[in-house]
Structure formats: C-alpha cells, structure tokens
Scaffold this motif. Structure first.
Motif, mmCIF file in Angstrom:
data_model
loop_
_atom_site.group_PDB
_atom_site.id
_atom_site.type_symbol
_atom_site.label_atom_id
_atom_site.label_comp_id
_atom_site.label_asym_id
_atom_site.label_seq_id
_atom_site.Cartn_x
_atom_site.Cartn_y
_atom_site.Cartn_z
ATOM 1 N N ARG A 180 4.496 13.441 128.360
ATOM 2 C CA ARG A 180 5.749 14.010 128.848
ATOM 3 C C ARG A 180 6.625 12.936 129.491
ATOM 4 N NH1 ARG A 180 6.447 19.752 132.027
ATOM 5 N NH2 ARG A 180 8.727 19.794 131.977
ATOM 6 N N ARG A 181 5.997 11.973 130.177
ATOM 7 C CA ARG A 181 6.779 10.925 130.824
ATOM 8 C C ARG A 181 7.067 9.749 129.886
ATOM 9 N NH1 ARG A 181 7.154 10.790 136.070
ATOM 10 N NH2 ARG A 181 4.982 11.411 136.444
ATOM 11 N N PHE A 182 6.117 9.421 129.004
ATOM 12 C CA PHE A 182 6.236 8.212 128.204
ATOM 13 C C PHE A 182 6.409 8.524 126.720
ATOM 14 C CE2 PHE A 182 3.513 6.728 131.827
ATOM 15 C CZ PHE A 182 4.514 5.983 132.439
ATOM 16 N N ARG A 183 7.347 7.791 126.079
ATOM 17 C CA ARG A 183 7.524 7.878 124.637
ATOM 18 C C ARG A 183 7.634 6.459 124.087
ATOM 19 N NH1 ARG A 183 9.505 12.133 122.096
ATOM 20 N NH2 ARG A 183 8.780 10.924 120.320
ATOM 21 N N PRO A 184 7.046 6.198 122.926
ATOM 22 C CA PRO A 184 7.157 4.865 122.337
ATOM 23 C C PRO A 184 8.460 4.701 121.568
ATOM 24 C CG PRO A 184 5.812 6.241 120.935
ATOM 25 C CD PRO A 184 6.211 7.107 122.108
ATOM 26 N N VAL A 185 8.884 3.462 121.441
ATOM 27 C CA VAL A 185 10.043 3.107 120.623
ATOM 28 C C VAL A 185 9.560 2.149 119.538
ATOM 29 C CG1 VAL A 185 12.279 1.926 120.589
ATOM 30 C CG2 VAL A 185 11.708 3.491 122.466
ATOM 31 N N ALA A 186 9.946 2.425 118.316
ATOM 32 C CA ALA A 186 9.519 1.615 117.173
ATOM 33 C C ALA A 186 10.221 0.260 117.175
ATOM 34 C CB ALA A 186 9.813 2.360 115.877
ATOM 35 N N ASN A 187 9.630 -0.685 116.447
ATOM 36 C CA ASN A 187 10.255 -1.990 116.237
ATOM 37 C C ASN A 187 9.801 -2.534 114.892
ATOM 38 O OD1 ASN A 187 10.014 -5.268 116.661
ATOM 39 N ND2 ASN A 187 11.792 -4.398 117.703
ATOM 40 N N VAL A 188 10.733 -3.137 114.162
ATOM 41 C CA VAL A 188 10.401 -3.817 112.913
ATOM 42 C C VAL A 188 11.175 -5.123 112.844
ATOM 43 C CG1 VAL A 188 9.774 -1.771 111.571
ATOM 44 C CG2 VAL A 188 12.171 -2.519 111.642
ATOM 45 N N ASN A 189 10.692 -6.018 112.012
ATOM 46 C CA ASN A 189 11.340 -7.302 111.765
ATOM 47 C C ASN A 189 11.335 -7.511 110.251
ATOM 48 O OD1 ASN A 189 11.803 -10.107 111.340
ATOM 49 N ND2 ASN A 189 11.104 -10.570 113.415
ATOM 50 N N PRO A 190 12.507 -7.698 109.634
ATOM 51 C CA PRO A 190 12.541 -7.814 108.172
ATOM 52 C C PRO A 190 11.800 -9.038 107.641
ATOM 53 C CG PRO A 190 14.673 -8.389 109.104
ATOM 54 C CD PRO A 190 13.855 -7.801 110.220
ATOM 55 N N HIS A 191 11.522 -10.016 108.506
ATOM 56 C CA HIS A 191 10.740 -11.181 108.085
ATOM 57 C C HIS A 191 9.246 -10.886 108.037
ATOM 58 C CE1 HIS A 191 14.397 -13.404 108.418
ATOM 59 N NE2 HIS A 191 14.425 -13.408 109.736
ATOM 60 N N LEU A 192 8.834 -9.782 108.669
ATOM 61 C CA LEU A 192 7.408 -9.481 108.808
ATOM 62 C C LEU A 192 6.986 -8.193 108.120
ATOM 63 C CD1 LEU A 192 7.017 -10.326 112.605
ATOM 64 C CD2 LEU A 192 6.413 -11.790 110.681
ATOM 65 N N HIS A 193 7.879 -7.229 107.976
ATOM 66 C CA HIS A 193 7.515 -5.897 107.479
ATOM 67 C C HIS A 193 8.134 -5.636 106.114
ATOM 68 C CE1 HIS A 193 7.147 -5.303 111.969
ATOM 69 N NE2 HIS A 193 5.962 -4.933 111.534
ATOM 70 N N PHE A 194 7.277 -5.300 105.157
ATOM 71 C CA PHE A 194 7.741 -4.928 103.816
ATOM 72 C C PHE A 194 6.672 -4.059 103.153
ATOM 73 C CE2 PHE A 194 8.236 -5.342 99.269
ATOM 74 C CZ PHE A 194 9.596 -5.159 99.118
ATOM 75 N N PRO A 195 7.076 -2.924 102.576
ATOM 76 C CA PRO A 195 8.420 -2.342 102.599
ATOM 77 C C PRO A 195 8.767 -1.855 104.005
ATOM 78 C CG PRO A 195 7.094 -1.424 100.811
ATOM 79 C CD PRO A 195 6.161 -2.142 101.737
#
Length: 297
Positions: A92-107
């Motif tokens: 309820r208090r904490f939520r994650p935020v996503a992160n990607v880097n086009p140099h590292l993640h494919f697709p």
C-alpha cells in the motif's frame, strides 16, 4: 498523511548498495539526512523493508514510488527485481517504477511488459545516465506499451553531476516526437528542467495537458525563482511532489516548504499527492485524491 494532506513521494531510490558506483553513495551521504543510509540499509548493503517503511511512515508519506536504473556507465546496474521485496513488505505504501535502457534491453517491449506485469506504476527513462535520446526509435515500442496500458512515462529532465553523465541528452525538446506520436501518454519531467531547461519544461507542461513537472532534486523554496517567467499558481497545478530520496534532508520538510509557498490549498493538495494518485498506475484507490488535476488548470 502529513498535516492532513495526502503525501506521495514520486521519486525514491532504494538500490542494493553493492550494485552502485561509489559516486552514488557519496551523493546519498552528502545530500541526505545524516545516518539515513545506516538506518535503512543493512551491513550487506541491502535495504531493510521494515526500516524503510518506518522511515516513510514517520515522514507522513502515504505512497512512495521506488526507482531502479540500468545505467552501468554512470550510477550502476540497479535491478527492478530488487525492489519487489520492499513492495511486498507494504504494497500500500510502496510501488515499483520500471526502467529500461535501449542499449541493454531487447526486445524492449518485452522487458517493459514484464516489469509492468510485476506492478510497476510507471516507466522511468534516464537518458543522461543511460546514454540515449528520448526520441530514439528503439524506445517507441516501449512508449506504445505505456500508451496502450495507460501507464505514465517519467523522464530525467535536468543536469546530473555523476561521472559519465551526458547532460546534453536531458533536453526536453527531444520529447516532441514522442508527444506527437503518443498524444494520450502522460509524461512526467523529473527534476523539472534542473539546470538549463526550467523554462522549456514549464512551457511543455503549460502547453500540453499530458506533461507534468516533478520536483525531485529541487529545493522547494527556490521554485518561484526557477519558474519566475511563468505563472506559478497555474504551473503548480502541474506539479508532482518527489524528493530524490535519500539525497534530501527530509521528505516532510520539503513537502511543508511546498505548502508554504502561498499557493491555494487545492493546488497544494494536487501537488503533494492528488496529481500523483491520478497519474501513476495502480496506486491505492482508497486514498482520497481530492480535486482531479484536470479541473481548473
């Protein structure tokens, strides 16, 4: 709540310390409250869920959005999955935020979908640390996923002092192709144009109903100076409160300074929590959001 208002800190870092460049730990100790690293992280460098929860409860924070970052050149390789035990301790208090880097993640669409399926409330992109432009075509499949699912995009919009940073990539003008291609996508400008782009960030927020100013890393008492060329009362209705914790002396102190700027009470309520509860995906619907941000802007 803090002083009777819902408080959302939309910009919080709680990485595993061993995943970080030394400069990050120096930053946290130099700019944060003395002793907070020792209070929240254990001897192995992992954040302790109960200690983190107690800290944000004491600061009056109803919801904190937890960031990760795949930027090995600048700050380190901070994995999204490291956030999940913290969220599980108090979802309820904490939520994650996503992160990607086009140099590292494919697709890239597959990875953002995976993180959203694990409960991410937004996607944060860090072009300055990650070494890419926000209008890179490789990112457009990720933007398409966000638009389809109604999840906001948070972008680093300001200078960074970390070694390896590419500050020229923070220019908010790089967002124009994104705003044209995805007109329904909410875009939150983290750090509000810090450094060279305060006017550009404010102009985008005032001219696009989907663009917002996030206050992390900005001393709240200086907001009238940073945005002196704009109508602060109007712009503040586009504010999203965030601190860049732990690199801040205190969450409650920053929030009270925002509340003391002389803004209308309904604007303060939007800035400190109402806008975030409307924007970010899946925050607790039982929290009273007050007036929705789109009214009277």
């Amino acid at each position: 709540m803090l002083d009777g208002r819902v408080l959302v800190d939309a910009h919080v870092h709680v990485p595993v310390l061993g995943s970080l460049a030394p400069a990050w730990k120096d930053w946290a100790r130099d700019f944060g409250r003395p002793g907070v690293v020792e209070e929240v992280w254990d001897a192995d460098g992992r954040p302790r869920p109960a200690a983190l929860d107690a800290h944000f409860a004491a600061e009056g924070v109803d919801v904190a959005l937890l960031f990760c970052e795949y930027s090995p050149k600048a700050t380190g390789y901070q994995e999204f999955d490291d956030l999940l035990p913290l969220v599980e301790a108090n979802p309820r208090r904490f939520r994650p935020v996503a992160n990607v880097n086009p140099h590292l993640h494919f697709p890239i669409a597959d990875e953002i979908t995976r993180q959203l399926d694990h409960g991410a409330a937004a996607l944060k992109l860090h072009p300055v640390h990650g070494g890419f432009r926000l209008d890179d075509p490789a990112l457009f499949p990720a933007y398409a996923v966000l638009a389809e699912r109604g999840v906001p995009l948070v972008v680093h919009c300001g200078t960074s002092s970390f070694p390896g940073s590419m500050n020229e990539l923070a220019d908010p003008a790089h967002l124009y192709p994104v705003l044209r291609q995805f007109p329904t996508l909410d875009v939150v400008l983290a750090h509000g144009g810090r450094g060279w782009w305060y006017d550009a960030a404010a102009f985008l927020a005032l001219s696009h109903e989907t663009v917002w100013i996030e206050l992390s890393g900005l001393p709240p008492k200086r907001l009238p100076t940073y945005y002196a060329r704009h109508d602060l009362a109007r712009l503040a209705r586009r504010f999203v409160f965030g601190t860049d914790w732990p690199g801040v002396p205190g969450v409650a102190a920053n929030a009270r300074t925002v509340a003391g700027l002389g803004l209308a009470e309904d604007t303060v309520a939007l800035a400190l929590g109402g806008n975030a509860l409307r924007l970010y995906h899946g925050l607790d619907p039982e929290v009273d959001t007050g007036t929705v941000a789109g009214e009277g802007v």
